[in-house]
Scaffold this motif. Structure first.
Motif, PDB file in Angstrom:
ATOM      1  N   TRP A  50       0.826  -1.211   0.000  1.00 49.48           N
ATOM      2  CA  TRP A  50       0.000   0.000   0.000  1.00 49.48           C
ATOM      3  C   TRP A  50       0.856   1.255   0.000  1.00 49.48           C
ATOM      4  CZ3 TRP A  50      -4.547   0.104  -1.804  1.00 49.48           C
ATOM      5  CH2 TRP A  50      -5.351  -1.031  -1.733  1.00 49.48           C
ATOM      6  N   PHE A  51       1.957   1.242   0.751  1.00 46.13           N
ATOM      7  CA  PHE A  51       2.851   2.396   0.757  1.00 46.13           C
ATOM      8  C   PHE A  51       3.480   2.595  -0.625  1.00 46.13           C
ATOM      9  CE2 PHE A  51       7.112   4.259   1.430  1.00 46.13           C
ATOM     10  CZ  PHE A  51       6.704   5.514   1.852  1.00 46.13           C
ATOM     11  N   CYS A  52       3.962   1.513  -1.230  1.00 48.26           N
ATOM     12  CA  CYS A  52       4.558   1.614  -2.572  1.00 48.26           C
ATOM     13  C   CYS A  52       3.532   2.098  -3.589  1.00 48.26           C
ATOM     14  CB  CYS A  52       5.149   0.270  -3.006  1.00 48.26           C
ATOM     15  SG  CYS A  52       6.686  -0.137  -2.197  1.00 48.26           S
ATOM     16  N   HIS A  53       2.314   1.616  -3.499  1.00 50.02           N
ATOM     17  CA  HIS A  53       1.259   2.044  -4.410  1.00 50.02           C
ATOM     18  C   HIS A  53       0.979   3.532  -4.237  1.00 50.02           C
ATOM     19  CE1 HIS A  53      -2.846   2.500  -5.996  1.00 50.02           C
ATOM     20  NE2 HIS A  53      -2.429   1.616  -6.880  1.00 50.02           N
ATOM     21  N   TRP A  54       0.879   3.986  -3.010  1.00 48.37           N
ATOM     22  CA  TRP A  54       0.649   5.400  -2.713  1.00 48.37           C
ATOM     23  C   TRP A  54       1.778   6.253  -3.294  1.00 48.37           C
ATOM     24  CZ3 TRP A  54       3.048   9.268   0.103  1.00 48.37           C
ATOM     25  CH2 TRP A  54       2.267  10.367   0.449  1.00 48.37           C
ATOM     26  N   CYS A  55       3.017   5.806  -3.099  1.00 48.34           N
ATOM     27  CA  CYS A  55       4.171   6.536  -3.650  1.00 48.34           C
ATOM     28  C   CYS A  55       4.134   6.547  -5.173  1.00 48.34           C
ATOM     29  CB  CYS A  55       5.475   5.909  -3.168  1.00 48.34           C
ATOM     30  SG  CYS A  55       5.817   6.161  -1.425  1.00 48.34           S
ATOM     31  N   THR A  82      -3.408  10.016   5.097  1.00 45.83           N
ATOM     32  CA  THR A  82      -4.174   9.156   4.188  1.00 45.83           C
ATOM     33  C   THR A  82      -4.652   7.909   4.924  1.00 45.83           C
ATOM     34  OG1 THR A  82      -2.932   9.945   2.265  1.00 45.83           O
ATOM     35  CG2 THR A  82      -4.083   7.854   2.021  1.00 45.83           C
ATOM     36  N   LEU A  83      -3.757   7.297   5.688  1.00 42.77           N
ATOM     37  CA  LEU A  83      -4.127   6.097   6.450  1.00 42.77           C
ATOM     38  C   LEU A  83      -5.191   6.409   7.487  1.00 42.77           C
ATOM     39  CD1 LEU A  83      -0.657   4.419   7.108  1.00 42.77           C
ATOM     40  CD2 LEU A  83      -2.391   3.736   5.448  1.00 42.77           C
ATOM     41  N   ALA A  84      -5.081   7.575   8.113  1.00 42.15           N
ATOM     42  CA  ALA A  84      -6.042   7.951   9.145  1.00 42.15           C
ATOM     43  C   ALA A  84      -7.442   8.120   8.589  1.00 42.15           C
ATOM     44  CB  ALA A  84      -5.584   9.234   9.841  1.00 42.15           C
ATOM     45  N   GLN A  85      -7.533   8.451   7.295  1.00 39.96           N
ATOM     46  CA  GLN A  85      -8.851   8.604   6.662  1.00 39.96           C
ATOM     47  C   GLN A  85      -9.551   7.265   6.504  1.00 39.96           C
ATOM     48  OE1 GLN A  85      -8.185  10.686   3.010  1.00 39.96           O
ATOM     49  NE2 GLN A  85      -7.656  12.603   4.018  1.00 39.96           N
ATOM     50  N   TYR A  86      -8.789   6.180   6.483  1.00 44.44           N
ATOM     51  CA  TYR A  86      -9.382   4.858   6.344  1.00 44.44           C
ATOM     52  C   TYR A  86      -9.665   4.291   7.706  1.00 44.44           C
ATOM     53  CZ  TYR A  86      -8.306   5.116   1.436  1.00 44.44           C
ATOM     54  OH  TYR A  86      -8.251   5.499   0.133  1.00 44.44           O
ATOM     55  N   LEU A 145       5.860  11.456   4.571  1.00 42.27           N
ATOM     56  CA  LEU A 145       5.374  10.420   5.480  1.00 42.27           C
ATOM     57  C   LEU A 145       4.170  10.897   6.282  1.00 42.27           C
ATOM     58  CD1 LEU A 145       8.714   8.890   6.783  1.00 42.27           C
ATOM     59  CD2 LEU A 145       7.093   7.887   5.166  1.00 42.27           C
ATOM     60  N   GLU A 146       4.160  12.170   6.646  1.00 43.90           N
ATOM     61  CA  GLU A 146       3.006  12.715   7.363  1.00 43.90           C
ATOM     62  C   GLU A 146       1.767  12.733   6.468  1.00 43.90           C
ATOM     63  OE1 GLU A 146       4.676  16.402   8.731  1.00 43.90           O
ATOM     64  OE2 GLU A 146       5.575  15.454  10.500  1.00 43.90           O
ATOM     65  N   ARG A 147       1.948  13.039   5.183  1.00 45.12           N
ATOM     66  CA  ARG A 147       0.826  12.964   4.237  1.00 45.12           C
ATOM     67  C   ARG A 147       0.299  11.540   4.148  1.00 45.12           C
ATOM     68  NH1 ARG A 147       2.417  15.150  -1.416  1.00 45.12           N
ATOM     69  NH2 ARG A 147       0.474  14.100  -1.926  1.00 45.12           N
ATOM     70  N   TYR A 148       1.212  10.577   4.090  1.00 49.78           N
ATOM     71  CA  TYR A 148       0.795   9.178   4.030  1.00 49.78           C
ATOM     72  C   TYR A 148       0.037   8.789   5.304  1.00 49.78           C
ATOM     73  CZ  TYR A 148       0.908   4.139   3.468  1.00 49.78           C
ATOM     74  OH  TYR A 148       0.542   2.811   3.351  1.00 49.78           O
ATOM     75  N   GLN A 149       0.518   9.233   6.443  1.00 49.86           N
ATOM     76  CA  GLN A 149      -0.178   8.959   7.711  1.00 49.86           C
ATOM     77  C   GLN A 149      -1.587   9.537   7.703  1.00 49.86           C
ATOM     78  OE1 GLN A 149       2.690  10.529  10.554  1.00 49.86           O
ATOM     79  NE2 GLN A 149       2.898   8.466  11.410  1.00 49.86           N
TER      80      GLN A 149
END
Length: 78
Positions: A47-52, A74-78, A68-72
């Motif tokens: 999922w991280f690689c896909h997001w990147c 994104t994860l928090a939205q799920y 990384l904070e943007r990715y976090q």
């Protein structure tokens, strides 16, 4: 190494995010981590690689604290 989806992204160089994720998973297997642990790490890294990949982030040097904070977030939205 793992059944399922390959890491998304470019593998044209040895230091791409996808290539390093693959190498990490192989290192876990070489160190005799359990198949369940490797499967969980594979899932999370996929999922991280896909997001990147969607954001055209392919080199580890592109991954900064704000990224990384943007990715976090994104994860928090799920």
């Amino acid at each position: 190494l793992q059944p399922g989806r390959p890491m998304p992204g470019d593998r044209s160089g040895p230091a791409t995010i996808a290539a390093l994720c693959d190498a990490f998973l192989h290192a876990l297997a070489d160190r005799h981590f359990s198949p369940a642990t490797i499967k969980l790490r594979h899932h999370s890294l996929w999922w991280f690689c896909h997001w990147c990949w969607e954001r055209e982030l392919t080199a580890p040097a592109q991954i900064t604290r704000p990224i990384l904070e943007r990715y976090q977030r994104t994860l928090a939205q799920y």
